[in-house]
Structures are given as structure tokens and as C-alpha cells.
Design a protein around this motif. Structure first.
Motif, PDB file in Angstrom:
ATOM      1  N   GLU A  90      20.080 -28.914  47.007  1.00 19.60           N
ATOM      2  CA  GLU A  90      20.683 -30.118  47.554  1.00 19.60           C
ATOM      3  C   GLU A  90      22.170 -29.884  47.811  1.00 19.60           C
ATOM      4  O   GLU A  90      22.874 -29.361  46.951  1.00 19.60           O
ATOM      5  CB  GLU A  90      20.499 -31.258  46.556  1.00 19.60           C
ATOM      6  CG  GLU A  90      20.885 -32.605  47.095  1.00 19.60           C
ATOM      7  CD  GLU A  90      20.550 -33.715  46.116  1.00 19.60           C
ATOM      8  OE1 GLU A  90      21.498 -34.376  45.660  1.00 19.60           O
ATOM      9  OE2 GLU A  90      19.358 -33.906  45.811  1.00 19.60           O
ATOM     10  N   LYS A  92      25.533 -31.975  48.901  1.00 21.79           N
ATOM     11  CA  LYS A  92      26.071 -33.327  49.069  1.00 21.79           C
ATOM     12  C   LYS A  92      27.297 -33.298  49.976  1.00 21.79           C
ATOM     13  O   LYS A  92      28.145 -32.415  49.861  1.00 21.79           O
ATOM     14  CB  LYS A  92      26.447 -33.919  47.713  1.00 21.79           C
ATOM     15  CG  LYS A  92      25.247 -34.190  46.838  1.00 21.79           C
ATOM     16  CD  LYS A  92      25.649 -34.832  45.534  1.00 21.79           C
ATOM     17  CE  LYS A  92      24.414 -35.084  44.683  1.00 21.79           C
ATOM     18  NZ  LYS A  92      24.745 -35.662  43.386  1.00 21.79           N
ATOM     19  N   SER A  94      30.085 -36.093  52.371  1.00 22.31           N
ATOM     20  CA  SER A  94      30.564 -37.470  52.496  1.00 22.31           C
ATOM     21  C   SER A  94      30.824 -37.748  53.970  1.00 22.31           C
ATOM     22  O   SER A  94      30.869 -36.831  54.793  1.00 22.31           O
ATOM     23  CB  SER A  94      31.841 -37.675  51.681  1.00 22.31           C
ATOM     24  OG  SER A  94      32.898 -36.937  52.250  1.00 22.31           O
ATOM     25  N   LYS A 105      29.998 -25.644  53.434  1.00 15.88           N
ATOM     26  CA  LYS A 105      28.707 -26.110  52.909  1.00 15.88           C
ATOM     27  C   LYS A 105      27.550 -25.484  53.696  1.00 15.88           C
ATOM     28  O   LYS A 105      26.522 -25.132  53.116  1.00 15.88           O
ATOM     29  CB  LYS A 105      28.616 -27.639  52.983  1.00 15.88           C
ATOM     30  CG  LYS A 105      29.693 -28.349  52.188  1.00 15.88           C
ATOM     31  CD  LYS A 105      29.190 -28.858  50.900  1.00 15.88           C
ATOM     32  CE  LYS A 105      30.259 -29.682  50.195  1.00 15.88           C
ATOM     33  NZ  LYS A 105      29.875 -30.080  48.877  1.00 15.88           N
ATOM     34  N   LYS A 120      18.286 -29.661  51.198  1.00 11.26           N
ATOM     35  CA  LYS A 120      18.364 -31.097  51.469  1.00 11.26           C
ATOM     36  C   LYS A 120      19.839 -31.469  51.566  1.00 11.26           C
ATOM     37  O   LYS A 120      20.592 -31.297  50.609  1.00 11.26           O
ATOM     38  CB  LYS A 120      17.695 -31.866  50.334  1.00 11.26           C
ATOM     39  CG  LYS A 120      17.634 -33.353  50.539  1.00 11.26           C
ATOM     40  CD  LYS A 120      16.918 -33.990  49.356  1.00 11.26           C
ATOM     41  CE  LYS A 120      16.560 -35.419  49.631  1.00 11.26           C
ATOM     42  NZ  LYS A 120      15.799 -35.991  48.506  1.00 11.26           N
ATOM     43  N   ARG A 122      22.615 -34.339  51.852  1.00  9.49           N
ATOM     44  CA  ARG A 122      22.740 -35.763  51.519  1.00  9.49           C
ATOM     45  C   ARG A 122      24.164 -36.224  51.792  1.00  9.49           C
ATOM     46  O   ARG A 122      25.113 -35.623  51.305  1.00  9.49           O
ATOM     47  CB  ARG A 122      22.447 -36.006  50.042  1.00  9.49           C
ATOM     48  CG  ARG A 122      21.057 -35.649  49.624  1.00  9.49           C
ATOM     49  CD  ARG A 122      20.804 -36.095  48.225  1.00  9.49           C
ATOM     50  NE  ARG A 122      20.047 -37.340  48.326  1.00  9.49           N
ATOM     51  CZ  ARG A 122      19.668 -38.056  47.293  1.00  9.49           C
ATOM     52  NH1 ARG A 122      19.996 -37.706  46.086  1.00  9.49           N
ATOM     53  NH2 ARG A 122      18.964 -39.146  47.466  1.00  9.49           N
ATOM     54  N   VAL A 123      24.273 -37.288  52.550  1.00  7.75           N
ATOM     55  CA  VAL A 123      25.574 -37.909  52.778  1.00  7.75           C
ATOM     56  C   VAL A 123      25.581 -39.215  51.990  1.00  7.75           C
ATOM     57  O   VAL A 123      24.763 -40.101  52.244  1.00  7.75           O
ATOM     58  CB  VAL A 123      25.817 -38.190  54.281  1.00  7.75           C
ATOM     59  CG1 VAL A 123      27.156 -38.889  54.479  1.00  7.75           C
ATOM     60  CG2 VAL A 123      25.777 -36.902  55.077  1.00  7.75           C
ATOM     61  N   PHE A 124      26.488 -39.307  51.016  1.00  9.22           N
ATOM     62  CA  PHE A 124      26.581 -40.501  50.183  1.00  9.22           C
ATOM     63  C   PHE A 124      27.443 -41.536  50.894  1.00  9.22           C
ATOM     64  O   PHE A 124      28.544 -41.233  51.350  1.00  9.22           O
ATOM     65  CB  PHE A 124      27.189 -40.147  48.818  1.00  9.22           C
ATOM     66  CG  PHE A 124      27.282 -41.316  47.884  1.00  9.22           C
ATOM     67  CD1 PHE A 124      26.131 -41.925  47.402  1.00  9.22           C
ATOM     68  CD2 PHE A 124      28.508 -41.816  47.481  1.00  9.22           C
ATOM     69  CE1 PHE A 124      26.207 -43.007  46.538  1.00  9.22           C
ATOM     70  CE2 PHE A 124      28.592 -42.896  46.620  1.00  9.22           C
ATOM     71  CZ  PHE A 124      27.435 -43.492  46.143  1.00  9.22           C
ATOM     72  N   TYR A 163      22.044 -43.135  50.560  1.00 10.09           N
ATOM     73  CA  TYR A 163      22.163 -41.777  51.091  1.00 10.09           C
ATOM     74  C   TYR A 163      21.546 -41.676  52.481  1.00 10.09           C
ATOM     75  O   TYR A 163      20.566 -42.352  52.782  1.00 10.09           O
ATOM     76  CB  TYR A 163      21.427 -40.776  50.191  1.00 10.09           C
ATOM     77  CG  TYR A 163      22.076 -40.547  48.856  1.00 10.09           C
ATOM     78  CD1 TYR A 163      23.093 -39.614  48.707  1.00 10.09           C
ATOM     79  CD2 TYR A 163      21.664 -41.253  47.734  1.00 10.09           C
ATOM     80  CE1 TYR A 163      23.684 -39.389  47.480  1.00 10.09           C
ATOM     81  CE2 TYR A 163      22.251 -41.037  46.503  1.00 10.09           C
ATOM     82  CZ  TYR A 163      23.261 -40.103  46.378  1.00 10.09           C
ATOM     83  OH  TYR A 163      23.847 -39.874  45.166  1.00 10.09           O
ATOM     84  N   ASN A 165      19.719 -38.729  54.338  1.00 14.57           N
ATOM     85  CA  ASN A 165      19.149 -37.431  53.971  1.00 14.57           C
ATOM     86  C   ASN A 165      18.603 -36.680  55.176  1.00 14.57           C
ATOM     87  O   ASN A 165      18.158 -37.285  56.150  1.00 14.57           O
ATOM     88  CB  ASN A 165      18.003 -37.622  52.976  1.00 14.57           C
ATOM     89  CG  ASN A 165      18.473 -38.196  51.668  1.00 14.57           C
ATOM     90  OD1 ASN A 165      19.563 -37.900  51.212  1.00 14.57           O
ATOM     91  ND2 ASN A 165      17.645 -39.024  51.064  1.00 14.57           N
TER      92      ASN A 165
END
Length: 177
Positions: A90, A92, A94, A105, A120, A122-124, A163, A165
């Protein structure tokens, strides 16, 4: 008293009066009484094992139960070894991520994909960012062209709770001619 599904009945536990008896080597003894089948098994020093309880008459096999059980366990272990476990890494992000951070990343994601792992992204979404989830989708869409040579987007960017995803899997290697 309930019986377990995988419980095997053997010798005196078999309650059918007549059984179709088969030897360990495939010898057919035909339909015989349970007692006669037990005698045959006892003479050979083996066990009478109920193989097909639902058949009419039930089918029993004369075999070494310990060896049979060992073989079953061995098959289960082999089947377990052949299963592949997919590891999902995963990453992460932003909404306000800079391009150089995206590149960094993506570099890690490429390493994971080269090793055959799923990634995976993920944008929080924090606070008011929830009002504009499309901003998170935009961040993930910036990533797609950077990894499309090595990975395939299995799940397009979508909102899940707080999130956004996206799942990327490694491309299958084409066979060289």
C-alpha cells in the motif's frame, strides 16, 4: 451424537450388515457381510475402511489406515505448498502531494511491481477535501501513465470512505519467441 464430515469409519465402527469389499491391491471381493470383510482384513493384518457410505451397499476397502491417513496429510501439504499468496503493498498519498513526491512513490511502486506484488495507491481525504474527491482521483490519474509500462490498473480510482483507492497489478510477461 453428530459425526464429523471428515471422520472415517473403520473396522467395528461400520454398522452396515453387507458391504462391497475391495482389497488394497484392487481385488474385488464382491458383496460380503461386514463380519466376513472384517475377517479378510484381519487375516491380511489391515483395516476395513468405509470409503463410500452412501452407496448401496456401502463400499469398504481393505487397507492400512495409518498409511492412508499419512498419504492424505501429505497430499494436503503438497496442495498448500502450491498455493501462491498475493502480497499487496500500500502506498499512501495526499491530495496536495508534489510531483517529485509522486515520482518517489512511483519508484517504490515500480520496485514492488517488478517483484510481482500488487500495489494499492490510497489518497487520504482530510476535512474539506471530502467535498472534492475528484482531486484524489486526479492525483491517482497522474500516476497511471508513470506505471502503465510495468503494471495494469485492475481497479480504477474510486472513493471508499475517506480514501480514493486504485489497485495496480504487475503485467504478465509475454513469452519471447
Amino acid at each position: 451424537m453428530s459425526k464429523k464430515k471428515d471422520q472415517v469409519l473403520l473396522n467395528e465402527q461400520i454398522d452396515a450388515p453387507e458391504v462391497r469389499c475391495v482389497g488394497d491391491d484392487g481385488t474385488q471381493y464382491g458383496i460380503v457381510s461386514r463380519d466376513e470383510a472384517l475377517k479378510i482384513a484381519e487375516q491380511k493384518g489391515l483395516d476395513l475402511v468405509l470409503i463410500a457410505p452412501n452407496a448401496n451397499p456401502p463400499v469398504c476397502k481393505i487397507m492400512d489406515y495409518g498409511k492412508f491417513k499419512y498419504q492424505q496429510e501429505k497430499k494436503l501439504k503438497e496442495a498448500k505448498k502450491k498455493q501462491t499468496k498475493i502480497e499487496v503493498k500500500e502506498i499512501k498519498l495526499s491530495v496536495k502531494i508534489a510531483q517529485n513526491d509522486i515520482d518517489y512513490k512511483v519508484k517504490h511502486a515500480r520496485e514492488f511491481l517488478e517483484k510481482g506484488k500488487h500495489v494499492k495507491f490510497r489518497v487520504f481525504l482530510r476535512g474539506r477535501e471530502m467535498a472534492h474527491p475528484e482531486a484524489g482521483v486526479e492525483v491517482l490519474e497522474k500516476i497511471i501513465p508513470l506505471i502503465e509500462d510495468i503494471g495494469v490498473v485492475e481497479k480504477k480510482p474510486h472513493l471508499e470512505g475517506r480514501y480514493v483507492n486504485m489497485l495496480v497489478i504487475p503485467k504478465k510477461e509475454e513469452k519471447k519467441k
